[in-house]
Scaffold this motif. Structure first.
Motif, PDB file in Angstrom:
ATOM      1  N   ILE A 117       0.837  -1.208   0.000  1.00  0.00           N
ATOM      2  CA  ILE A 117       0.000   0.000   0.000  1.00  0.00           C
ATOM      3  C   ILE A 117       0.870   1.255   0.000  1.00  0.00           C
ATOM      4  N   HIS A 118       2.075   1.117  -0.500  1.00  0.00           N
ATOM      5  CA  HIS A 118       3.024   2.236  -0.490  1.00  0.00           C
ATOM      6  C   HIS A 118       2.547   3.382  -1.379  1.00  0.00           C
ATOM      7  N   SER A 119       3.011   4.550  -1.026  1.00  0.00           N
ATOM      8  CA  SER A 119       2.767   5.759  -1.813  1.00  0.00           C
ATOM      9  C   SER A 119       3.854   6.759  -1.454  1.00  0.00           C
ATOM     10  N   PRO A 120       4.096   7.759  -2.291  1.00  0.00           N
ATOM     11  CA  PRO A 120       5.106   8.782  -1.951  1.00  0.00           C
ATOM     12  C   PRO A 120       4.800   9.477  -0.629  1.00  0.00           C
ATOM     13  N   PHE A 121       3.503   9.705  -0.365  1.00  0.00           N
ATOM     14  CA  PHE A 121       3.121  10.355   0.892  1.00  0.00           C
ATOM     15  C   PHE A 121       3.489   9.490   2.092  1.00  0.00           C
ATOM     16  N   LEU A 122       3.138   8.205   2.029  1.00  0.00           N
ATOM     17  CA  LEU A 122       3.449   7.302   3.143  1.00  0.00           C
ATOM     18  C   LEU A 122       4.955   7.118   3.298  1.00  0.00           C
ATOM     19  N   ASP A 123       5.680   7.096   2.188  1.00  0.00           N
ATOM     20  CA  ASP A 123       7.141   6.998   2.269  1.00  0.00           C
ATOM     21  C   ASP A 123       7.714   8.146   3.082  1.00  0.00           C
ATOM     22  N   HIS A 124       7.304   9.355   2.737  1.00  0.00           N
ATOM     23  CA  HIS A 124       7.824  10.539   3.444  1.00  0.00           C
ATOM     24  C   HIS A 124       7.338  10.578   4.889  1.00  0.00           C
ATOM     25  N   LEU A 125       6.069  10.244   5.094  1.00  0.00           N
ATOM     26  CA  LEU A 125       5.505  10.268   6.449  1.00  0.00           C
ATOM     27  C   LEU A 125       6.250   9.314   7.368  1.00  0.00           C
ATOM     28  N   PHE A 126       6.418   8.082   6.933  1.00  0.00           N
ATOM     29  CA  PHE A 126       7.031   7.078   7.804  1.00  0.00           C
ATOM     30  C   PHE A 126       8.539   7.270   7.932  1.00  0.00           C
TER      31      PHE A 126
END
Length: 219
Positions: free
Chosen positions: A41-50
């Motif tokens: 369920i990856h996304s650029p937003f989740l990458d940066h958030l986590f």
């Protein structure tokens, strides 16, 4: 030892609810399955958030907290330093002595079949337990105990939970690593507070109950 407030009880119940959800995850999915699910369920937003939120589980967070607590009470600062040392010792014992063969997700997963967020470090062993999970739940437990504030308590638990999820999402740990890391963090905090407040009675020490703020104001 101070009286257990309703807020401490509520926070404890929320943590127990987290444990129940975690127990379901552990029984319903294999370690690899849950890791691949979060990774899918990856996304650029989740990458940066986590990538950002996972930094809150670094041991330096307790060092910063120890300094800030000097302005509230020396006693609280001293407790946080003891927790920092204890967490380091526990992590060393578990990772380097008891579970030396515990491997991380990247040891088992092929790089070609997973999403690897840009900027993560590649670690393969010394997985159990998660030091980040332990640290962030030490901090959350300590803040909940000191302030006993509804908003701060819930926010601390939410952030601690997100840090744990970040460790799995970023392929640094399996869920079982963060699950037991969180439990260890809470247990060691409760035990040390109980020891120093009940058995050693440090809380009644007038010097330890002073603060750097009072010292500055009296200058």
């Amino acid at each position: 030892m101070r009286k257990i407030s309703k807020q401490l009880i509520y926070s404890g119940l929320i943590f127990c609810f987290f444990l129940l959800i975690g127990a379901y995850v552990l029984t319903a999915f294999s370690s690899i399955e849950f890791t691949l699910f979060l990774n899918s369920i990856h996304s650029p937003f989740l990458d940066h958030l986590f990538l950002w939120i996972t930094l809150l589980g670094d041991g330096s967070l307790i060092m910063v907290l120890s300094f800030l607590l000097l302005f509230k009470k020396y006693y609280y600062s001293l407790i946080s330093i003891i927790l920092l040392i204890n967490s380091g010792l526990l992590a060393y014992i578990f990772k380097k002595m008891l579970f030396v063969n515990s491997m991380r997700p990247l040891f088992y997963l092929s790089v070609s079949e997973i999403h690897i967020p840009h900027g993560i470090h590649f670690y393969y062993k010394n997985a159990f337990p998660s030091g980040h999970a332990m640290t962030v739940f030490v901090v959350a437990s300590l803040l909940i105990w000191i302030y006993q504030n509804h908003i701060l308590s819930y926010l601390s638990l939410l952030i601690a939970g997100l840090v744990c999820i970040s460790r799995v999402y970023l392929l640094q740990h399996f869920f079982i690593d963060v699950y037991f890391g969180a439990i260890l963090g809470v247990l060691e905090t409760v035990l040390i507070i109980w020891l120093f407040e009940t058995k050693l009675n440090w809380k009644s020490n007038s010097r330890l109950n002073s603060s750097l703020r009072r010292f500055i104001q009296n200058e």
